[in-house]
Write a protein that holds these residues in place. Structure first.
Motif, PDB file in Angstrom:
ATOM      1  N   LEU A   6      47.355  38.837  41.833  1.00 22.55           N
ATOM      2  CA  LEU A   6      46.885  37.787  40.924  1.00 22.55           C
ATOM      3  C   LEU A   6      45.556  38.170  40.273  1.00 22.55           C
ATOM      4  N   LEU A   7      44.631  38.667  41.067  1.00 22.02           N
ATOM      5  CA  LEU A   7      43.320  39.060  40.530  1.00 22.02           C
ATOM      6  C   LEU A   7      43.458  40.157  39.481  1.00 22.02           C
ATOM      7  N   MET A   8      44.269  41.154  39.776  1.00 18.73           N
ATOM      8  CA  MET A   8      44.407  42.281  38.833  1.00 18.73           C
ATOM      9  C   MET A   8      45.098  41.851  37.543  1.00 18.73           C
ATOM     10  N   ARG A   9      46.047  40.928  37.643  1.00 16.38           N
ATOM     11  CA  ARG A   9      46.704  40.438  36.419  1.00 16.38           C
ATOM     12  C   ARG A   9      45.761  39.562  35.605  1.00 16.38           C
ATOM     13  N   ALA A  10      44.990  38.722  36.287  1.00 21.89           N
ATOM     14  CA  ALA A  10      44.100  37.793  35.590  1.00 21.89           C
ATOM     15  C   ALA A  10      42.893  38.488  34.973  1.00 21.89           C
ATOM     16  N   ARG A  11      42.336  39.463  35.690  1.00 20.13           N
ATOM     17  CA  ARG A  11      41.108  40.122  35.221  1.00 20.13           C
ATOM     18  C   ARG A  11      41.165  41.633  35.450  1.00 20.13           C
ATOM     19  N   PRO A  12      42.019  42.355  34.713  1.00 21.31           N
ATOM     20  CA  PRO A  12      42.118  43.802  34.908  1.00 21.31           C
ATOM     21  C   PRO A  12      40.832  44.548  34.551  1.00 21.31           C
TER      22      PRO A  12
END
Length: 106
Positions: free
Chosen positions: A52-58
């Motif tokens: 989720l973190l990587m998709r939201a804020r790459p």
């Protein structure tokens, strides 16, 4: 933009945290450490949160092959603000703290 000193201050503000050789531990387990990637830290997190973190804020969160398969996500210090960094550190602390019951002094 955050610095290692910001990381250090935020980690040490949490209860029962020990600093040792560019790592921060609670209950005997590392929850934040300096990454092998320049300008980044590694923070512990469950797999679903990492994705989720990587998709939201790459721009902020990423992985390298070295960290693949670990319950950790990398954070670019030059791309994260202090509020988001504080939240990520608190989440890493809670994740690690919940994995092992606290030792009792009896």
């Amino acid at each position: 933009m955050a610095t290692w000193e910001d990381v250090r201050r935020l980690c040490l503000a949490l209860p029962d945290v020990l600093e040792r050789k560019q790592t921060f531990r609670t209950n005997g387990r590392i929850f934040v450490n300096m990454s092998h990637e320049e300008g980044a830290i590694s923070t512990r997190a469950p797999e679903e949160e990492i994705q989720l973190l990587m998709r939201a804020r790459p721009d902020v969160y990423f992985l390298t092959p070295h960290y693949d398969g670990w319950d950790a996500v990398l954070v670019r210090l030059d791309a994260v603000d202090e509020d988001e960094l504080a939240g990520r550190i608190e989440e890493a602390y809670a994740f690690v703290d919940a994995k092992r019951p606290r030792k009792r002094n009896t």
